[in-house]
Write an enzyme that holds these catalytic residues in place. Structure first.
Site, PDB file in Angstrom:
ATOM      1  N   ASP A  64      53.027  53.649  40.401  1.00  0.00           N
ATOM      2  CA  ASP A  64      53.486  53.597  39.017  1.00  0.00           C
ATOM      3  C   ASP A  64      53.746  54.865  38.342  1.00  0.00           C
ATOM      4  O   ASP A  64      53.599  54.979  37.295  1.00  0.00           O
ATOM      5  CB  ASP A  64      51.553  53.124  37.819  1.00  0.00           C
ATOM      6  N   LYS A  79      58.477  55.128  40.584  1.00  0.00           N
ATOM      7  CA  LYS A  79      59.314  55.608  42.194  1.00  0.00           C
ATOM      8  C   LYS A  79      60.100  54.762  41.835  1.00  0.00           C
ATOM      9  O   LYS A  79      61.730  54.738  42.352  1.00  0.00           O
ATOM     10  CB  LYS A  79      58.277  54.681  43.269  1.00  0.00           C
ATOM     11  N   GLY A 110      54.665  47.113  41.968  1.00  0.00           N
ATOM     12  CA  GLY A 110      55.616  46.904  40.745  1.00  0.00           C
ATOM     13  C   GLY A 110      56.802  47.685  40.761  1.00  0.00           C
ATOM     14  O   GLY A 110      56.001  48.646  39.752  1.00  0.00           O
ATOM     15  N   HIS A 111      57.722  47.511  40.924  1.00  0.00           N
ATOM     16  CA  HIS A 111      59.379  48.867  40.128  1.00  0.00           C
ATOM     17  C   HIS A 111      59.601  48.511  39.689  1.00  0.00           C
ATOM     18  O   HIS A 111      60.714  48.074  39.236  1.00  0.00           O
ATOM     19  CB  HIS A 111      59.620  49.159  41.801  1.00  0.00           C
ATOM     20  N   GLN A 122      52.923  52.597  45.544  1.00  0.00           N
ATOM     21  CA  GLN A 122      51.245  52.642  45.889  1.00  0.00           C
ATOM     22  C   GLN A 122      51.927  53.810  45.692  1.00  0.00           C
ATOM     23  O   GLN A 122      53.005  54.565  45.392  1.00  0.00           O
ATOM     24  CB  GLN A 122      50.687  51.753  46.763  1.00  0.00           C
ATOM     25  N   ASP A 166      57.674  62.776  28.280  1.00  0.00           N
ATOM     26  CA  ASP A 166      57.734  62.620  27.136  1.00  0.00           C
ATOM     27  C   ASP A 166      56.665  61.886  26.238  1.00  0.00           C
ATOM     28  O   ASP A 166      56.618  62.512  25.537  1.00  0.00           O
ATOM     29  CB  ASP A 166      58.417  61.852  26.760  1.00  0.00           C
TER      30      ASP A 166
HETATM   31  P1  GDP Z   1      56.314  52.478  39.801  1.00  0.00           P
HETATM   32  O1  GDP Z   1      55.627  51.338  40.572  1.00  0.00           O
HETATM   33  O2  GDP Z   1      55.955  53.837  40.989  1.00  0.00           O
HETATM   34  O3  GDP Z   1      57.816  52.122  39.933  1.00  0.00           O
HETATM   35  O4  GDP Z   1      56.490  53.180  38.341  1.00  0.00           O
HETATM   36  P2  GDP Z   1      56.161  51.165  37.725  1.00  0.00           P
HETATM   37  O5  GDP Z   1      57.738  50.761  37.071  1.00  0.00           O
HETATM   38  O6  GDP Z   1      55.342  50.590  37.772  1.00  0.00           O
HETATM   39  O7  GDP Z   1      55.552  52.609  36.207  1.00  0.00           O
HETATM   40  C1  GDP Z   1      56.400  53.085  35.450  1.00  0.00           C
HETATM   41  C2  GDP Z   1      56.722  52.621  33.780  1.00  0.00           C
HETATM   42  O8  GDP Z   1      56.964  53.891  33.533  1.00  0.00           O
HETATM   43  C3  GDP Z   1      58.067  51.713  33.659  1.00  0.00           C
HETATM   44  O9  GDP Z   1      57.783  51.269  32.802  1.00  0.00           O
HETATM   45  C4  GDP Z   1      59.539  52.929  33.903  1.00  0.00           C
HETATM   46  O10 GDP Z   1      60.111  52.106  33.274  1.00  0.00           O
HETATM   47  C5  GDP Z   1      58.860  54.008  33.156  1.00  0.00           C
HETATM   48  N1  GDP Z   1      59.117  55.722  33.262  1.00  0.00           N
HETATM   49  C6  GDP Z   1      59.718  55.747  34.272  1.00  0.00           C
HETATM   50  N2  GDP Z   1      59.879  56.975  34.112  1.00  0.00           N
HETATM   51  C7  GDP Z   1      59.737  57.484  33.215  1.00  0.00           C
HETATM   52  C8  GDP Z   1      59.929  58.660  31.851  1.00  0.00           C
HETATM   53  O11 GDP Z   1      60.277  59.249  32.191  1.00  0.00           O
HETATM   54  N3  GDP Z   1      59.172  58.183  30.723  1.00  0.00           N
HETATM   55  C9  GDP Z   1      58.760  56.974  29.582  1.00  0.00           C
HETATM   56  N4  GDP Z   1      58.460  57.136  28.716  1.00  0.00           N
HETATM   57  N5  GDP Z   1      58.820  56.154  31.306  1.00  0.00           N
HETATM   58  C10 GDP Z   1      59.091  56.142  31.846  1.00  0.00           C
HETATM   59  P1  IMO Z   2      53.312  50.620  42.632  1.00  0.00           P
HETATM   60  O1  IMO Z   2      54.843  50.590  43.699  1.00  0.00           O
HETATM   61  C1  IMO Z   2      49.384  51.125  41.589  1.00  0.00           C
HETATM   62  C2  IMO Z   2      46.198  48.772  43.340  1.00  0.00           C
HETATM   63  C3  IMO Z   2      45.237  47.730  42.978  1.00  0.00           C
HETATM   64  C4  IMO Z   2      43.781  47.897  43.840  1.00  0.00           C
HETATM   65  C5  IMO Z   2      44.174  48.269  45.001  1.00  0.00           C
HETATM   66  C6  IMO Z   2      44.319  47.158  45.905  1.00  0.00           C
HETATM   67  O2  IMO Z   2      53.698  49.789  41.404  1.00  0.00           O
HETATM   68  O3  IMO Z   2      52.902  51.600  42.860  1.00  0.00           O
HETATM   69  P2  IMO Z   2      45.726  45.354  47.270  1.00  0.00           P
HETATM   70  O4  IMO Z   2      46.620  43.962  45.583  1.00  0.00           O
HETATM   71  O5  IMO Z   2      46.977  46.611  47.168  1.00  0.00           O
HETATM   72  O6  IMO Z   2      45.452  45.229  47.843  1.00  0.00           O
HETATM   73  O7  IMO Z   2      45.054  46.682  45.701  1.00  0.00           O
HETATM   74  O8  IMO Z   2      45.613  48.813  45.012  1.00  0.00           O
HETATM   75  N1  IMO Z   2      47.065  48.730  43.734  1.00  0.00           N
HETATM   76  C7  IMO Z   2      48.267  49.134  42.771  1.00  0.00           C
HETATM   77  N2  IMO Z   2      48.596  50.103  42.037  1.00  0.00           N
HETATM   78  N3  IMO Z   2      50.594  50.262  41.822  1.00  0.00           N
HETATM   79  C8  IMO Z   2      50.703  49.805  42.189  1.00  0.00           C
HETATM   80  O9  IMO Z   2      52.343  49.709  43.265  1.00  0.00           O
HETATM   81  C9  IMO Z   2      49.733  49.054  43.369  1.00  0.00           C
HETATM   82  N4  IMO Z   2      49.878  48.264  44.234  1.00  0.00           N
HETATM   83  C10 IMO Z   2      48.141  48.328  44.726  1.00  0.00           C
HETATM   84  O10 IMO Z   2      45.092  47.677  42.180  1.00  0.00           O
HETATM   85  O11 IMO Z   2      43.070  49.277  42.973  1.00  0.00           O
HETATM   86 MG    MG Z   3      54.469  49.927  39.355  1.00  0.00          MG
END
Ligand code: GDP
Ligand code: IMO
Ligand code: MG
Length: 430
Positions: free
Chosen positions: A13, A16, A40-41, A224, A333
């Site tokens: 998270d 990416k 979850g991207h 991840q 930010d």
């Molecule tokens: P990922 O799993 O690495 O793709 O990240 P996620 O989408 O799960 O979580 C990142 C969250 O931060 C998302 O809601 C993005 O829209 C948000 N995000 C990404 N870059 C920034 C940033 O520079 N500032 C803020 N405030 N939010 C961001």
């Molecule tokens: P993205 O790509 C954050 C965590 C789960 C749990 C552990 C094992 O959005 O960054 P699993 O279901 O994979 O066997 O769970 O890994 N986990 C993540 N945490 N971002 C993710 O993906 C994750 N995918 C799995 O919360 O701790």
């Molecule tokens: Mg994510």
């Protein structure tokens, strides 16, 4: 021609999705190489939000080819639904836009059930998985009894494969007191879902080799983060795949030389969802404030993410295990307005200083963070698109992070919007 791998350098998270989208404008092919719909991207394009789990983040950009590599585990029912959800939003997804490796492993309903059964039975020892069946599907892959994408194209071979799988699973289910799986029902379910997957099936290693030879740019999209890696992460509180950049090659069928630049996506603080050690965690009002400002709730599961100070010792470690050439520092930010900021530079274990997090579960739980404190900034960085817009204290914080993690900042992110990005070094530049 440079190919880039985007990987998470913390516990996932990190942002990416935003950067795969940002870079996909310059790429021809976007490849997922591990994980599944546990990811979850989030992408925000001109105010429109897309949340992707299994499909590569390049899928929303017309004219790009998205590829799901052999290293991914695929829930075909989820795949069908995710495609349908995007198609309903006018994203075109045909064989021109999406290919799926014939040798990728399938996640079946029995995997999801087992994942949830185990978690529910584990009590305080639970991992906090996403409950999507990821772990059990990878177990069957390594156990050499998995059903793979190509098996859907040869239904006459399925009964034997299902029998082999159920010898294992039904013994397990019997032990757990769960009803046994009916092989005939599973066969019918697989035959029914096959037409939703097979149109995209391809020999991905061959396809990617042809793209490379034609001079196309490949962008590898990690899911991840390195600290969730099955080997290098905080085991056993990890996911069941290799998440480090080396997997980009193995999980797509290319050699290690296929990746020219590893971009580590790195949050300006630290978050984690699920159980496991987190030395710089803030279980106080400051952590709450970070979570609220950063909207730290799971993209996929909606779970509240744990928050803490930036852990430079951990990122320094993942710079090495993933061979990170440069980072994108995201969500700077979110730190606007904090009077002071702490950075974890190492730990003490039973009173002795150590520069990295030890590998053992119980040592990790005992590691006490060592902090240095830096002044915060009062101005806003939200939406900044140049260094000149950043307060001096913010630049100092970024420079200190670069020193401590032993890697340069290639890009900086100041909001969820793709355009709110500061480019320092173009990862695609040769
Ligand atoms: P990922 O799993 O690495 O793709 O990240 P996620 O989408 O799960 O979580 C990142 C969250 O931060 C998302 O809601 C993005 O829209 C948000 N995000 C990404 N870059 C920034 C940033 O520079 N500032 C803020 N405030 N939010 C961001
Ligand atoms: P993205 O790509 C954050 C965590 C789960 C749990 C552990 C094992 O959005 O960054 P699993 O279901 O994979 O066997 O769970 O890994 N986990 C993540 N945490 N971002 C993710 O993906 C994750 N995918 C799995 O919360 O701790
Ligand atoms: Mg994510």
């Amino acid at each position: 021609m440079a190919n880039v791998a985007v990987v998470g350098s913390q516990w996932g998270d990190e942002g990416k999705g935003k950067f795969v989208d940002w870079l996909s404008e310059r790429a021809d092919v976007i490849v997922r190489f591990q994980g599944g719909h546990n990811a979850g991207h989030t992408l925000v394009i001109d105010g429109v939000v897309y949340k992707l789990a299994l499909l590569p983040s390049g899928i929303v950009r017309p004219g790009k080819l998205s590829v799901i590599g052999n290293g991914v585990v695929i829930d075909p029912w989820h795949l069908r639904d995710e495609i349908a959800g995007l198609t309903a939003r006018d994203v075109r997804i045909t064989r021109d836009e999406l290919r799926i490796a014939e040798n990728a492993t399938l996640i079946l309903p029995l995997h999801r059930e087992l994942d949830q059964l185990r978690e529910n039975a584990a009590g305080a020892g639970k991992i906090g998985t996403t409950g999507r069946g990821i772990g059990p599907a990878y177990e069957d892959k390594v156990g050499r009894r998995a059903i793979r994408v190509m098996d859907l194209a040869a239904p006459e071979t399925l009964p034997d494969k299902i029998n082999r799988l159920l010898v294992h699973h039904n013994a397990l289910r019997k032990g757990l007191g769960e009803p046994l799986i009916d092989g005939g029902k599973l066969l019918a379910e697989l035959k029914e879902i096959a037409p939703s997957v097979l149109p995209y099936m391809d020999t991905v290693w061959l396809l990617l080799d042809a793209k490379r030879r034609a001079g196309k740019r490949i962008l590898f999209e990690g899911a991840q983060g390195a600290l969730l890696d099955i080997d290098h992460g905080t085991y056993p509180f990890v996911t069941s795949s290799n998440t480090v950049a080396g997997q980009a090659a193995t999980g797509s069928g290319l050699g290690p030389g296929a990746v020219h630049y590893v971009l580590g996506i790195t949050k300006a603080y630290t978050t984690r969802v699920g159980s496991g050690p987190f030395p710089s965690e803030l279980s106080d009002e400051t952590g709450e404030r970070m979570g609220a400002r950063g909207k730290e709730f799971g993209t996929n599961t909606g779970r509240k993410r744990r928050c803490g100070w930036f852990d430079a010792a951990l990122v320094r470690q993942t710079v090495k295990t993933s061979g990170i050439n440069g980072i994108v520092l995201t969500k700077i930010d979110v730190l606007d307005g904090f009077e002071q900021l702490k950075i974890c530079t190492g730990y003490t274990l039973d009173g002795k200083p150590i520069g990295h997090l030890p590998a053992g579960q119980f040592e990790q739980a005992r590691a006490v963070p060592v902090y240095e404190t830096m002044p915060g900034w009062s101005g806003t960085t939200r939406g900044a698109r140049s260094w000149a817009q950043l307060p001096a204290a913010c630049i100092k914080y970024i420079k200190r992070i670069e020193e401590l993690i032993e890697a340069p900042v290639a890009m900086l992110s100041t909001s969820p919007e793709r355009a709110d990005t500061i480019l320092v070094t173009d990862p695609f530049a040769d």
